[in-house]
Design a protein around this motif. Structure first.
Motif, PDB file in Angstrom:
ATOM      1  N   ASP A   1       0.922  -1.294   0.193  1.00 42.62           N
ATOM      2  CA  ASP A   1      -0.098   0.215   0.228  1.00 42.62           C
ATOM      3  C   ASP A   1       0.950   1.169   0.084  1.00 42.62           C
ATOM      4  O   ASP A   1       0.585   2.300  -0.683  1.00 42.62           O
ATOM      5  CB  ASP A   1      -0.819  -0.149   1.228  1.00 42.62           C
TER       6      ASP A   1
ATOM      7  N   ARG B   1       2.405   1.797  -3.459  1.00 40.94           N
ATOM      8  CA  ARG B   1       1.233   2.306  -4.564  1.00 40.94           C
ATOM      9  C   ARG B   1       1.016   3.718  -4.207  1.00 40.94           C
ATOM     10  O   ARG B   1       1.046   4.443  -5.142  1.00 40.94           O
ATOM     11  CB  ARG B   1      -0.065   1.486  -4.260  1.00 40.94           C
ATOM     12  N   ARG B   2       1.142   3.898  -3.022  1.00 43.99           N
ATOM     13  CA  ARG B   2       0.859   5.580  -2.685  1.00 43.99           C
ATOM     14  C   ARG B   2       1.981   6.420  -3.021  1.00 43.99           C
ATOM     15  O   ARG B   2       1.595   7.317  -3.610  1.00 43.99           O
ATOM     16  CB  ARG B   2       0.629   5.597  -1.165  1.00 43.99           C
TER      17      ARG B   2
ATOM     18  N   LEU C   1      -2.716   5.035   5.626  1.00 49.03           N
ATOM     19  CA  LEU C   1      -2.115   3.679   5.430  1.00 49.03           C
ATOM     20  C   LEU C   1      -1.868   3.034   6.732  1.00 49.03           C
ATOM     21  O   LEU C   1      -1.857   1.807   6.661  1.00 49.03           O
ATOM     22  CB  LEU C   1      -0.745   4.196   4.987  1.00 49.03           C
TER      23      LEU C   1
END
Length: 190
Positions: free
Chosen positions: A6, A9-10, A69
């Motif tokens: 995650d 991707r961020r 997140l």
């Protein structure tokens, strides 16, 4: 706990959304292209200091970078998940702490082989602190212009807004822990 995929991707989305090439962000953040690429692929979990540099490179605060997140308030970081870094000169460090949004704290275990100088580290921003505890051997710790010799069981605190250095001048390995609260320079960020 922050999922590495995650986070990757961020970071990719933020970088791409700003039209930045991987090399441009790496240069702005002061991290290697290979490290940034591995983070974006979710293969590497960065330290708080590295994430802080990436946030600066993107013009964001660390908390803004990591917004949404964090999935758990309790983070267990198993030994197999800790970052083990073999440094030039034969010394080794293990980052024991997980990345926690908004917390600029790191706890690192370091081993210096005999006759090893780990080098000089730059001053951190005002308000930064380091706590050092020697587990084995003898550590020569430079703080500004002064040097302190620490034996097994000794500990030391210093404001980390000065240059500092670590060396093992003995014939036995030296193991020590550093707990660091590293402040970031204040500046305009989103």
């Amino acid at each position: 706990m922050i999922d590495p995929a995650d986070l990757g991707r961020r970071l990719y989305d933020l970088r791409a959304g700003r039209g930045l090439a991987l090399t441009a962000l790496a240069k702005a953040a002061g991290v290697s292209v290979s490290m940034l690429s591995a983070i974006e692929r979710g293969e590497k979990t960065p330290t708080v200091v590295v994430l802080s540099r990436i946030a600066d490179g993107l013009g964001l605060s660390l908390s803004r970078l990591l917004a949404d997140l964090e999935t758990d308030r309790v983070i267990v970081r198993r030994a197999a998940e800790q970052d083990h870094v073999a440094e030039p000169g034969g010394w080794h460090r293990t980052v024991l702490t997980p990345v926690v949004p908004g917390v600029n704290f790191e706890w690192i275990r370091t081993t210096l082989p005999p006759r090893c100088d780990a080098g000089t580290f730059p001053a951190y921003a005002p308000g930064s602190h380091e706590f050092v505890a020697v587990e084995s051997g003898t550590l020569h710790l430079g703080v500004g212009a002064a040097e302190y010799v620490l034996e097994a069981g000794d500990s030391l605190y210093f404001p980390a807004d000065v240059t500092h250095s670590y060396a093992n001048r003995g014939d036995e390995p030296c193991g020590y822990h550093v707990a660091a609260l590293v402040m970031r320079p204040r500046g305009a960020r989103a």
